[in-house]
Design a protein around this motif. Structure first.
Motif, short mmCIF file in Angstrom:
data_model
loop_
_atom_site.label_atom_id
_atom_site.label_comp_id
_atom_site.label_asym_id
_atom_site.label_seq_id
_atom_site.Cartn_x
_atom_site.Cartn_y
_atom_site.Cartn_z
N SER A 472 58.03 18.53 80.43
CA SER A 472 58.55 17.24 80.88
C SER A 472 59.28 16.45 79.81
CB SER A 472 57.39 16.39 81.43
OG SER A 472 56.77 17.04 82.51
N GLY A 473 59.29 16.95 78.56
CA GLY A 473 60.04 16.27 77.52
C GLY A 473 59.30 15.08 76.93
N VAL A 474 60.05 14.29 76.18
CA VAL A 474 59.47 13.14 75.48
C VAL A 474 60.44 11.95 75.58
CG1 VAL A 474 60.45 13.86 73.26
CG2 VAL A 474 58.48 12.32 73.29
N ILE A 475 59.86 10.77 75.71
CA ILE A 475 60.62 9.51 75.69
C ILE A 475 60.12 8.73 74.48
CG2 ILE A 475 61.19 7.39 76.91
CD1 ILE A 475 62.17 9.84 78.38
N ILE A 476 61.06 8.25 73.64
CA ILE A 476 60.71 7.48 72.45
C ILE A 476 61.31 6.09 72.58
CG2 ILE A 476 60.82 7.36 69.94
CD1 ILE A 476 61.33 10.42 70.01
N ALA A 477 60.45 5.09 72.61
CA ALA A 477 60.90 3.70 72.69
C ALA A 477 60.66 3.02 71.34
CB ALA A 477 60.15 2.96 73.79
N THR A 478 61.69 2.41 70.79
CA THR A 478 61.58 1.71 69.51
C THR A 478 61.75 0.22 69.75
OG1 THR A 478 62.49 3.62 68.35
CG2 THR A 478 62.50 1.52 67.18
N LEU A 479 60.76 -0.55 69.31
CA LEU A 479 60.76 -2.00 69.51
C LEU A 479 60.74 -2.69 68.15
CD1 LEU A 479 57.91 -2.07 72.19
CD2 LEU A 479 60.34 -1.67 72.56
N VAL A 480 61.61 -3.67 67.97
CA VAL A 480 61.65 -4.45 66.73
C VAL A 480 61.26 -5.88 67.08
CG1 VAL A 480 63.03 -5.19 64.77
CG2 VAL A 480 63.49 -2.98 65.86
N LEU A 481 60.10 -6.33 66.56
CA LEU A 481 59.54 -7.63 66.88
C LEU A 481 59.29 -8.42 65.60
CD1 LEU A 481 56.86 -6.47 69.49
CD2 LEU A 481 59.18 -7.27 69.97
N GLY A 482 59.37 -9.71 65.74
CA GLY A 482 58.98 -10.56 64.63
C GLY A 482 57.47 -10.69 64.58
N SER A 483 56.97 -11.17 63.45
CA SER A 483 55.53 -11.35 63.32
C SER A 483 55.01 -12.39 64.30
CB SER A 483 55.16 -11.74 61.89
OG SER A 483 55.83 -12.95 61.53
N ASP A 484 55.90 -13.28 64.81
CA ASP A 484 55.51 -14.30 65.77
C ASP A 484 55.63 -13.83 67.22
OD1 ASP A 484 58.23 -14.07 65.95
OD2 ASP A 484 58.67 -16.20 65.58
N GLY A 485 56.01 -12.54 67.41
CA GLY A 485 56.10 -12.01 68.76
C GLY A 485 57.48 -12.08 69.37
N ASN A 486 58.44 -12.68 68.71
CA ASN A 486 59.81 -12.73 69.25
C ASN A 486 60.46 -11.35 69.20
OD1 ASN A 486 60.03 -15.47 69.98
ND2 ASN A 486 60.33 -16.03 67.80
N ILE A 487 61.32 -11.04 70.19
CA ILE A 487 62.07 -9.78 70.20
C ILE A 487 63.26 -9.94 69.27
CG2 ILE A 487 63.34 -8.15 71.64
CD1 ILE A 487 61.69 -9.16 74.04
N ALA A 488 63.24 -9.22 68.17
CA ALA A 488 64.28 -9.38 67.15
C ALA A 488 65.52 -8.54 67.45
CB ALA A 488 63.73 -9.00 65.77
N VAL A 489 65.36 -7.36 68.05
CA VAL A 489 66.47 -6.45 68.36
C VAL A 489 66.23 -5.89 69.76
CG1 VAL A 489 67.69 -4.33 67.71
CG2 VAL A 489 66.79 -5.85 65.93
N ASP A 490 67.29 -5.70 70.53
CA ASP A 490 67.12 -5.13 71.87
C ASP A 490 66.37 -3.80 71.78
OD1 ASP A 490 68.53 -7.22 72.95
OD2 ASP A 490 70.44 -6.13 73.08
N PRO A 491 65.42 -3.55 72.71
CA PRO A 491 64.69 -2.27 72.70
C PRO A 491 65.64 -1.08 72.79
CG PRO A 491 63.66 -3.82 74.22
CD PRO A 491 64.96 -4.44 73.80
N MET A 492 65.26 -0.01 72.10
CA MET A 492 66.06 1.22 72.11
C MET A 492 65.19 2.36 72.66
SD MET A 492 67.96 0.92 68.43
CE MET A 492 66.44 0.42 67.61
#
Length: 566
Positions: A472-492
């Motif tokens: 079935s393969g693999v999906i890799i999600a990369t999330l960049v967040l600030g220490s305060d929980g804000n989304i710093a970069v759009d998810p990839m």
């Protein structure tokens, strides 16, 4: 007693048999004999072989029998005795000997081939491999082991007459009755009959061809037929077969001489086997080989190739020739490939793939099913019947076969007048003597997988994950967040191997999944986005939901969370 039943051997010495591989399957042979007397126990290992992975075992190079039980009993093991030099009987020694560290006994050819195999593998510490002459006899603790010459598809196959104070066992190994084996000795029929007259408690016997009537046939027939076929061909001819079949190697050389062709051997394994055969005194009149790098200069009708790859192995010489990747050998229209081998069950698809590649190049194919260019190395029903009539065992224990082979062999043995016959499986501890033969317990058994340079249990987490990845393969999600929980970069999202799907909006599935992840994070709230576990679970849930509706698959999902400092 390492898991042995507490009631065993309380009333005096007992002789037991324990298959840990090769019983209920063809390959990976590991058989153990034991003499047990109260707290005293001595073991003798017969063969230590490998098998090869199937489609459901991605990334696995080799499969080994699990030696957990033997490792616990290592101080009580006398030796490993090898019946012959096929991989499914001795191929696990380079991987597992360090776990057991006991002496190894083998006849000259088997010793030579094992030595070359160890040397090629780069082993630094030498193994204690003791050479036993043909028809030799050795004392190993309570075991008196006599080597009895048989015939097979490799030099020096041996049955073992194992004598103990509790009775005599004849362990056949792999065998057949070839009246003209071409290389090596004939089966010692007179000695088999003498052993039968001595009184055989149990016959532990090869079951491979129990469904095949008649006899396996002789190598002399193959030599005659191959000569006849090659003499009628005008282009380049390649014969493919098992590298370990020294008699077939000698046959192909004889065919080359008879038809005026120069012999070229392609495949490292064949050259290793040839060297071992020469060291053991075989192939004395073998012709000088033409290097494959010079074969292209010969006229098409003056060359005969002998190639590895009869089972569709992707890295073997024939596969490289078929795909056009061999640096020196090419085949095309007007050329012929002769499959001088049987198809091992499970290899049909790989062999068919290679044959289709050859056919696309205009190569003609001849196989053993239609032209009689191969004979089996295992006994058919008439040969099995002969052996039972000569040996007349009190007990038959079929091995070296799948469940259906063993069940049929039990029926055959009983039809030959054998009083008792047992169908056993890997891990069954069988009391052979004294008293009524029976399975008295089951000991730990299983498989080990060679994964690169690592040996891991067959059910390991890593292999289960890899199997799922292959499906079935693999999906890799990369999330960049600030220490305060804000989304710093759009998810990839990365999804290697994912179909190029688009939704009604025209966006790709990757783009849709990235938006799903972002929405899931926003719904989570800033304070909960400071919790990595909550972020990972929300991301997985969003991706699983989208993949189920869009693709109906459940790939492995990996979530990478990167936290930026303030």
């Amino acid at each position: 007693m390492s898991g042995l039943p507490s009631g065993l051997a309380k009333d005096g010495p007992e002789l037991v048999f324990l298959p840990l591989g090769g019983c209920g399957e063809i390959g990976m042979n590991l058989n153990v004999y034991g003499v047990l007397n109260g707290s005293e126990r001595r073991w003798l290992i017969v063969d230590l072989g490998i098998t090869f992975p199937g489609d459901g075992e991605p990334g696995v190079d080799v499969i080994l029998p699990d030696t957990e039980f033997l490792e616990a009993e290592r101080e009580n093991i006398e030796a490993i005795v090898l019946t012959h030099a096929h991989e499914d009987h001795f191929g696990a020694i380079p991987y597992l000997w360090d776990r057991l560290r006991v002496p190894v006994y083998a006849t000259p050819f088997t010793k030579a081939l094992l030595g070359l195999k160890l040397e090629e593998g780069g082993r630094r510490e030498p193994l204690p491999i003791h050479e036993v002459p043909l028809s030799g006899r050795i004392e190993l603790g309570p075991f008196d082991v006599e080597f009895v010459s048989m015939t097979h598809s490799i030099p020096e196959p041996n049955a073992l007459a194992i004598r103990t104070g509790q009775g005599l066992v004849l362990h056949t190994g792999d065998w057949k009755l070839d009246p003209e084996p071409m290389v090596g000795e004939r089966a010692n029929l007179a000695r088999l009959q003498e052993i039968g007259s001595e009184g055989v408690r149990a016959l532990i016997c090869d079951s491979t061809n129990v469904f095949s009537g008649g006899r396996a046939g002789s190598e002399a027939q193959v030599r005659e037929r191959l000569t006849e076929i090659v003499a009628g061909l005008s282009g380049r001819v390649a014969v493919t077969g098992f590298a370990s079949n020294v008699a077939r190697m000698d046959t192909v050389a004889a065919v080359a001489r008879a038809t005026g062709r120069q012999l070229v051997m392609a495949g490292r394994a064949m050259h290793r086997v040839k060297l071992a055969a020469e060291q053991a005194g075989y192939l004395r009149d073998f012709p000088v080989l033409v290097p494959d790098s010079e074969a292209g200069y010969l006229p098409n009708d003056a060359v005969l190739y002998f190639c590895t790859g009869s089972q569709g192995e992707p890295r073997a010489a024939l596969a490289r020739i078929a795909s056009g990747d061999h640096p020196h050998i090419t085949l095309g229209a007007g050329d012929t490939v002769i499959y001088s081998s049987k198809t091992i069950p499970g290899n049909e698809r790989e062999i068919s793939h290679i044959q289709n590649l050859l056919t696309a190049r205009g190569v003609d194919i001849i196989d053993e099913e239609t032209e009689g260019v191969h004979v089996s190395g295992h006994p058919c029903r008439d040969e099995l019947t002969d052996l039972y009539n000569w040996v007349r065992p009190a007990l038959a224990v079929p091995v070296h076969g799948e469940r259906r082979h063993i069940a049929e062999h039990v029926a055959l043995a009983k039809s030959c007048g054998v009083e008792a016959a047992l169908a056993v499986a890997n891990g069954d501890l069988v009391r052979l003597a004294p008293g009524t033969p029976m399975v008295v317990d089951e000991v730990p058994h299983g498989r080990l997988h060679v994964d690169g340079e690592v040996i891991v249990p067959a059910g390991s987490t890593a292999l289960r994950e890899r199997r799922k990845l292959s499906h079935s393969g693999v999906i890799i999600a990369t999330l960049v967040l600030g220490s305060d929980g804000n989304i710093a970069v759009d998810p990839m999202v990365l999804a290697p191997g994912l179909p190029n799907l688009r939704g009604q909006s025209g966006r790709t599935l990757i783009e849709v999944m990235e938006a799903d992840v972002e929405n899931a994070l926003l719904q989570l709230g800033r304070s909960r986005r400071e919790d990595d576990d909550a972020v990972e679970e929300a991301t997985r849930r969003a991706l699983r939901g989208r993949l189920k509706t869009a693709w109906n698959k459940r790939p492995v999902i990996e979530v990478q969370i990167i936290r930026l400092d303030d």
